[in-house]
Design an enzyme around this catalytic site. Structure first.
Site, mmCIF file in Angstrom:
data_model
loop_
_atom_site.group_PDB
_atom_site.id
_atom_site.type_symbol
_atom_site.label_atom_id
_atom_site.label_comp_id
_atom_site.label_asym_id
_atom_site.label_seq_id
_atom_site.Cartn_x
_atom_site.Cartn_y
_atom_site.Cartn_z
ATOM 1 N N TYR A 62 0.835 -1.017 0.005
ATOM 2 C CA TYR A 62 -0.042 -0.119 0.031
ATOM 3 C C TYR A 62 0.783 1.210 0.014
ATOM 4 O O TYR A 62 0.402 2.393 -0.100
ATOM 5 C CB TYR A 62 -0.955 0.078 1.055
ATOM 6 N N HIS A 118 0.516 -11.776 2.402
ATOM 7 C CA HIS A 118 -0.473 -10.899 1.541
ATOM 8 C C HIS A 118 -1.225 -11.969 0.614
ATOM 9 O O HIS A 118 -2.505 -11.774 0.434
ATOM 10 C CB HIS A 118 -0.143 -9.902 0.836
HETATM 11 P P1 NAD Z 1 -14.260 -1.791 0.793
HETATM 12 O O1 NAD Z 1 -15.516 -2.882 0.637
HETATM 13 O O2 NAD Z 1 -14.101 -1.454 2.262
HETATM 14 O O3 NAD Z 1 -14.864 -0.531 0.131
HETATM 15 C C1 NAD Z 1 -14.309 0.586 0.215
HETATM 16 C C2 NAD Z 1 -15.030 1.482 -0.683
HETATM 17 O O4 NAD Z 1 -16.180 2.047 -0.261
HETATM 18 C C3 NAD Z 1 -14.063 2.946 -0.925
HETATM 19 O O5 NAD Z 1 -14.300 3.451 -2.031
HETATM 20 C C4 NAD Z 1 -15.102 3.701 0.262
HETATM 21 O O6 NAD Z 1 -15.100 5.251 -0.375
HETATM 22 C C5 NAD Z 1 -16.427 3.187 0.185
HETATM 23 N N1 NAD Z 1 -17.302 3.583 1.553
HETATM 24 C C6 NAD Z 1 -16.624 3.336 2.660
HETATM 25 N N2 NAD Z 1 -17.568 3.437 3.593
HETATM 26 C C7 NAD Z 1 -18.728 3.748 2.875
HETATM 27 C C8 NAD Z 1 -20.058 3.747 3.367
HETATM 28 N N3 NAD Z 1 -20.441 3.980 4.424
HETATM 29 N N4 NAD Z 1 -21.149 3.921 2.445
HETATM 30 C C9 NAD Z 1 -20.600 4.349 1.361
HETATM 31 N N5 NAD Z 1 -19.496 3.885 0.567
HETATM 32 C C10 NAD Z 1 -18.576 3.710 1.706
HETATM 33 O O7 NAD Z 1 -13.339 -2.427 0.085
HETATM 34 P P2 NAD Z 1 -11.579 -2.018 0.237
HETATM 35 O O8 NAD Z 1 -10.899 -0.779 0.632
HETATM 36 O O9 NAD Z 1 -10.909 -2.766 -0.861
HETATM 37 O O10 NAD Z 1 -11.175 -3.141 1.483
HETATM 38 C C11 NAD Z 1 -11.111 -2.638 2.832
HETATM 39 C C12 NAD Z 1 -9.760 -2.889 3.075
HETATM 40 O O11 NAD Z 1 -9.355 -4.382 2.994
HETATM 41 C C13 NAD Z 1 -8.719 -2.128 2.339
HETATM 42 O O12 NAD Z 1 -8.518 -0.717 2.686
HETATM 43 C C14 NAD Z 1 -7.472 -2.914 2.647
HETATM 44 O O13 NAD Z 1 -7.005 -2.589 3.805
HETATM 45 C C15 NAD Z 1 -7.859 -4.212 2.855
HETATM 46 N N6 NAD Z 1 -7.740 -5.373 1.810
HETATM 47 C C16 NAD Z 1 -6.895 -6.327 1.547
HETATM 48 C C17 NAD Z 1 -6.762 -7.045 0.570
HETATM 49 C C18 NAD Z 1 -6.045 -8.491 0.891
HETATM 50 O O14 NAD Z 1 -5.663 -8.909 -0.425
HETATM 51 N N7 NAD Z 1 -5.585 -8.843 1.923
HETATM 52 C C19 NAD Z 1 -7.537 -6.837 -0.640
HETATM 53 C C20 NAD Z 1 -8.406 -5.590 -0.538
HETATM 54 C C21 NAD Z 1 -8.352 -4.760 0.581
#
Ligand code: NAD
Length: 298
Positions: A62, A118
């Protein structure tokens, strides 16, 4: 209802919305930080801290350690649970040790609360990877270990090594739920962190979840997070807007009925995971790997 396993230091108190780790209570909703970097990330983490978040998810991939360090610089480190993840190319012992060293330096901390792989990389022997991680845990550089983006086959192989695994971080949301993996984790005392808990934002407009939420004055996003919590898992919603950060934390004051949980389960079980290609990861994801293909014995 408290969900815990005797060998695991984590216990989830679903009613209180608390993740108890080594007897310390952390609000169960954590902050996801991908893809924020720089000032945007610093501000998001600061807003989250002001709104009570204590679990923060990041990864070397990240490129936001410095921003997180800046946001936490006046905070008591011991109050936070910081999760980071090592990229699949750097999981041989020497590279992994170098990754952790750089991670700690950039985060301005002496230890990580959780350090996860990861993505699995079956080309690197898991015995060596987990051995190196366990040494770092014994040296108090890491509190808890885990894997991410794995299948049951990976977990079976990893558990054979005998290293204590505390967490698995996987895609989980009302449009995709890997029930087999969740059951396996529960049976083996491994807790689940849910990435993409809002379906990467798509679920905020989901009519089915919106309807369920309307009955209790909650949004579709809050219903999605509550569903994850009632499964005993830790949601990590990513957000940089203060309104969303607050909204996502306000999920302890309502309960989904067994019928609502079941209705969401039924849809989620039929969903498809996001697949990652060689172009994105550098290697293909390993979700189709058989037990023999996961970290094959040489
Ligand atoms: P998410 O499902 O958390 O969605 C994030 C999106 O939703 C953003 O665009 C945000 O602006 C929007 N959002 C947040 N709160 C909201 C609300 N209350 N109403 C409407 N929209 C809203 O997806 P993500 O960010 O991809 O995943 C969450 C976290 O998981 C990442 O930030 C990261 O830390 C982790 N992650 C890990 C992996 C992995 O391979 N282990 C992969 C992807 C993400």
């Amino acid at each position: 209802m408290t969900i815990s396993a005797s060998t695991n230091p984590i216990a989830i108190d679903v009613e209180k919305g608390v993740c108890k780790i080594d007897k310390v209570d952390y609000p169960i909703v954590g902050l996801g930080t991908y893809p924020s970097t720089g000032e945007v990330c610093r501000e998001a983490v600061e807003k989250a801290v002001q709104n009570g978040y204590r679990i923060i998810d990041t990864a070397t991939y990240y490129r936001n350690f410095d921003a997180i360090a800046e946001a936490l610089k006046n905070q008591d480190r011991s109050l936070f649970y910081i999760i980071s993840k090592v990229w699949h190319t750097d999981q041989a012992p020497e590279e992994l040790r170098a990754d952790l060293k750089q991670t700690l330096q950039q985060l301005h901390t002496d230890y990580l609360d959780a350090y996860l792989l990861h993505w699995p990389n079956s080309a690197i022997p898991i015995e060596k990877t987990l051995g190196a991680m366990d040494e770092l845990r014994k040296a108090k550089k890491i509190r808890h270990l885990g894997l991410s983006n794995v299948s049951v086959n990976h977990l079976k192989r990893a558990l054979e090594v005998g290293t204590a695994l505390t967490w698995v971080q996987i895609e989980m949301h009302p449009h995709f739920f890997d029930v087999e993996l969740d059951d396996f984790c529960r049976a083996h005392g491994i807790h689940v962190q849910a990435w993409g808990p809002l379906g990467r934002g798509r679920l905020a407009d989901d009519p089915f979840l919106t309807k369920i939420g309307q009955r209790q004055g909650k949004t579709a996003a809050q219903v999605a997070l509550r569903w994850i919590i009632q499964h005993g898992c830790v949601p990590l919603p990513g957000s940089k807007k203060e309104g969303h950060i607050r909204e996502n934390a306000a999920v302890q004051d309502f309960t989904l009925s067994p019928e609502e949980m079941e209705a969401i389960d039924q849809k989620a079980k039929k969903g498809k995971r996001g697949r990652y290609t060689k172009e994105v990861l550098g290697i293909s994801d390993e979700f189709d790997f058989s037990y023999e293909q996961c970290w094959p014995r040489k």
